[in-house]
Design a protein around this motif. Structure first.
Motif, mmCIF file in Angstrom:
data_model
loop_
_atom_site.group_PDB
_atom_site.id
_atom_site.type_symbol
_atom_site.label_atom_id
_atom_site.label_comp_id
_atom_site.label_asym_id
_atom_site.label_seq_id
_atom_site.Cartn_x
_atom_site.Cartn_y
_atom_site.Cartn_z
ATOM 1 N N GLY A 1 0.789 -1.223 0.000
ATOM 2 C CA GLY A 1 0.000 0.000 0.000
ATOM 3 C C GLY A 1 0.821 1.272 0.000
ATOM 4 N N PHE A 2 0.408 2.234 0.815
ATOM 5 C CA PHE A 2 1.011 3.565 0.798
ATOM 6 C C PHE A 2 1.357 4.016 2.215
ATOM 7 C CE2 PHE A 2 -1.904 3.174 -2.727
ATOM 8 C CZ PHE A 2 -1.225 3.719 -3.803
ATOM 9 N N ARG A 3 2.281 4.940 2.292
ATOM 10 C CA ARG A 3 2.613 5.574 3.572
ATOM 11 C C ARG A 3 3.041 7.014 3.314
ATOM 12 N NH1 ARG A 3 8.360 2.480 4.918
ATOM 13 N NH2 ARG A 3 9.600 3.492 3.268
ATOM 14 N N VAL A 4 2.986 7.834 4.361
ATOM 15 C CA VAL A 4 3.447 9.215 4.255
ATOM 16 C C VAL A 4 4.946 9.208 3.981
ATOM 17 C CG1 VAL A 4 3.683 11.416 5.455
ATOM 18 C CG2 VAL A 4 1.661 10.000 5.844
ATOM 19 N N ALA A 5 5.388 10.054 3.066
ATOM 20 C CA ALA A 5 6.806 10.100 2.709
ATOM 21 C C ALA A 5 7.666 10.434 3.920
ATOM 22 C CB ALA A 5 7.036 11.132 1.608
ATOM 23 N N SER A 6 8.856 9.888 3.943
ATOM 24 C CA SER A 6 9.788 10.168 5.028
ATOM 25 C C SER A 6 10.185 11.639 5.014
ATOM 26 C CB SER A 6 11.032 9.288 4.886
ATOM 27 O OG SER A 6 11.690 9.568 3.655
ATOM 28 N N ALA A 7 10.742 12.088 6.115
ATOM 29 C CA ALA A 7 11.166 13.487 6.216
ATOM 30 C C ALA A 7 12.500 13.538 6.945
ATOM 31 C CB ALA A 7 10.118 14.314 6.943
ATOM 32 N N ASP A 8 13.494 12.849 6.388
ATOM 33 C CA ASP A 8 14.781 12.789 7.074
ATOM 34 C C ASP A 8 15.648 14.000 6.735
ATOM 35 O OD1 ASP A 8 16.094 12.288 4.597
ATOM 36 O OD2 ASP A 8 15.671 10.154 4.790
ATOM 37 N N ARG A 9 16.738 14.140 7.451
ATOM 38 C CA ARG A 9 17.591 15.325 7.317
ATOM 39 C C ARG A 9 18.251 15.415 5.941
ATOM 40 N NH1 ARG A 9 20.636 14.967 13.204
ATOM 41 N NH2 ARG A 9 18.773 15.259 14.490
ATOM 42 N N THR A 10 18.584 14.248 5.372
ATOM 43 C CA THR A 10 19.210 14.259 4.052
ATOM 44 C C THR A 10 18.263 14.811 3.009
ATOM 45 O OG1 THR A 10 20.577 12.342 4.625
ATOM 46 C CG2 THR A 10 20.300 12.841 2.284
ATOM 47 N N GLU A 11 16.984 14.384 3.087
ATOM 48 C CA GLU A 11 15.973 14.881 2.150
ATOM 49 C C GLU A 11 15.751 16.374 2.336
ATOM 50 O OE1 GLU A 11 11.291 14.052 0.914
ATOM 51 O OE2 GLU A 11 12.235 12.892 2.518
ATOM 52 N N LEU A 12 15.718 16.803 3.587
ATOM 53 C CA LEU A 12 15.523 18.227 3.861
ATOM 54 C C LEU A 12 16.700 19.048 3.359
ATOM 55 C CD1 LEU A 12 14.092 20.630 5.133
ATOM 56 C CD2 LEU A 12 15.147 20.009 7.321
ATOM 57 N N ALA A 13 17.908 18.566 3.601
ATOM 58 C CA ALA A 13 19.094 19.288 3.150
ATOM 59 C C ALA A 13 19.087 19.457 1.631
ATOM 60 C CB ALA A 13 20.362 18.552 3.593
ATOM 61 N N ASP A 14 18.685 18.400 0.925
ATOM 62 C CA ASP A 14 18.603 18.468 -0.533
ATOM 63 C C ASP A 14 17.551 19.481 -0.971
ATOM 64 O OD1 ASP A 14 19.116 17.366 -3.301
ATOM 65 O OD2 ASP A 14 17.001 16.849 -3.097
ATOM 66 N N LEU A 15 16.398 19.467 -0.299
ATOM 67 C CA LEU A 15 15.329 20.409 -0.633
ATOM 68 C C LEU A 15 15.769 21.845 -0.390
ATOM 69 C CD1 LEU A 15 12.398 21.085 -1.383
ATOM 70 C CD2 LEU A 15 11.768 20.608 1.000
ATOM 71 N N ILE A 16 16.437 22.089 0.739
ATOM 72 C CA ILE A 16 16.880 23.443 1.064
ATOM 73 C C ILE A 16 17.886 23.950 0.041
ATOM 74 C CG2 ILE A 16 18.219 24.804 2.720
ATOM 75 C CD1 ILE A 16 16.868 23.170 4.939
ATOM 76 N N GLU A 17 18.865 23.139 -0.286
ATOM 77 C CA GLU A 17 19.882 23.591 -1.241
ATOM 78 C C GLU A 17 19.291 23.796 -2.629
ATOM 79 O OE1 GLU A 17 22.952 24.683 -0.502
ATOM 80 O OE2 GLU A 17 22.088 24.427 1.490
ATOM 81 N N THR A 18 18.330 22.947 -3.006
ATOM 82 C CA THR A 18 17.657 23.134 -4.292
ATOM 83 C C THR A 18 16.916 24.464 -4.313
ATOM 84 O OG1 THR A 18 17.381 20.746 -4.586
ATOM 85 C CG2 THR A 18 15.942 22.175 -5.884
ATOM 86 N N ARG A 19 16.207 24.770 -3.224
ATOM 87 C CA ARG A 19 15.482 26.045 -3.145
ATOM 88 C C ARG A 19 16.448 27.225 -3.157
ATOM 89 N NH1 ARG A 19 11.231 26.663 1.378
ATOM 90 N NH2 ARG A 19 10.298 28.083 -0.152
ATOM 91 N N CYS A 20 17.545 27.106 -2.427
ATOM 92 C CA CYS A 20 18.507 28.206 -2.387
ATOM 93 C C CYS A 20 19.055 28.513 -3.776
ATOM 94 C CB CYS A 20 19.646 27.866 -1.431
ATOM 95 S SG CYS A 20 19.211 27.965 0.322
ATOM 96 N N LEU A 21 19.381 27.478 -4.535
ATOM 97 C CA LEU A 21 19.929 27.675 -5.876
ATOM 98 C C LEU A 21 18.885 28.243 -6.830
ATOM 99 C CD1 LEU A 21 22.048 24.406 -6.198
ATOM 100 C CD2 LEU A 21 22.948 26.736 -6.106
ATOM 101 N N ILE A 22 17.711 27.606 -6.864
ATOM 102 C CA ILE A 22 16.685 28.003 -7.826
ATOM 103 C C ILE A 22 16.064 29.342 -7.461
ATOM 104 C CG2 ILE A 22 14.402 27.427 -8.741
ATOM 105 C CD1 ILE A 22 15.197 24.508 -8.680
ATOM 106 N N GLU A 23 15.638 29.486 -6.197
ATOM 107 C CA GLU A 23 14.963 30.722 -5.809
ATOM 108 C C GLU A 23 15.938 31.887 -5.672
ATOM 109 O OE1 GLU A 23 11.929 30.463 -2.833
ATOM 110 O OE2 GLU A 23 11.566 28.343 -3.288
ATOM 111 N N GLY A 24 17.192 31.590 -5.353
ATOM 112 C CA GLY A 24 18.189 32.657 -5.334
ATOM 113 C C GLY A 24 18.314 33.305 -6.701
#
Length: 224
Positions: free
Chosen positions: A70-93
């Protein structure tokens, strides 16, 4: 398209909206199982539109499909967050820099208005502890997207909108840990001022610092 198909799509979209809101608010915790039978009881929606809704959320990155289970809520680990933050910093910057260079008086007014509306809204529905405020989340998104609105790249704005929505979940999770540790209102005010005064380097720096503080909270070092 047959009416039945339209109705099914509408129900699936509605179910996706309901479940997305629970995930973004942190009510559905990372890793939690999303059983079809339980969701049917909770939302009063049939199995077929629920499965379609879950598949929509898989595509958005909020839900994970587990083979044969079936399905589960996606994980929210630090590695995933770090990747999301750096992606936002690059793109939105890059986007905020272009927006500052190209923005006209109407863009400035939009930024000021979005900031004013955000500043008037409480981040938490409760004073004694953090309770996500969906209205604040929406106004927060409006403010950040207003900063980028004059970048001249609609597809880029769509990407940024999706990244911001993904970050909302992490922000609400971080606030359960670090509520009260930051003056987010002041951070937004400084960012708005730097943008409308056309200080691009400072605006990019403030934006990136603003995002990276969320990671620091969740890592236990020190919330957006």
């Amino acid at each position: 398209m047959p009416t039945a198909d339209i109705s099914a799509r509408t129900m699936a979209s509605h179910a996706a909206d309901l479940l997305r809101e629970l995930i973004l608010s942190g009510t559905q915790q990372p890793g939690a199982r999303l059983g079809i039978d339980e969701l049917k009881r909770q939302f009063g929606i049939g199995a077929s539109p629920l499965r379609e809704a879950l598949n929509l959320l898989v595509a958005e990155g909020f839900v994970q499909r587990i083979d044969q289970r079936g399905f589960r809520v996606a994980s929210a680990d630090r590695t995933e967050l770090a990747d999301l933050i750096e992606t936002r910093c690059l793109i939105e910057g890059a986007a905020v820099r272009a927006s500052i260079e190209r923005g006209d008086e109407s863009w400035e007014e939009g930024v000021i208005l979005a900031h004013h509306r955000l500043a008037r809204e409480a981040r938490s529905l409760l004073e004694e502890k953090f309770e996500p405020n969906p209205t604040w989340d929406e106004l927060h998104s409006d403010f950040h997207l207003s900063l980028l609105a004059a970048c001249g790249a609609p597809r880029l704005l769509q990407i940024c909108r999706g990244l911001h929505q993904q970050a909302t979940r992490f922000r609400n999770l971080s606030n359960t840990v670090g509520w009260g540790q930051r003056d987010v209102r002041q951070e937004h005010a400084a960012l708005m001022k730097a943008a409308i005064e056309r200080r691009a380097d400072e605006a990019v720096r403030l934006l990136q610092e603003h995002y990276r503080k969320t990671g620091a909270v969740l890592a236990g070092d020190a919330s957006d």
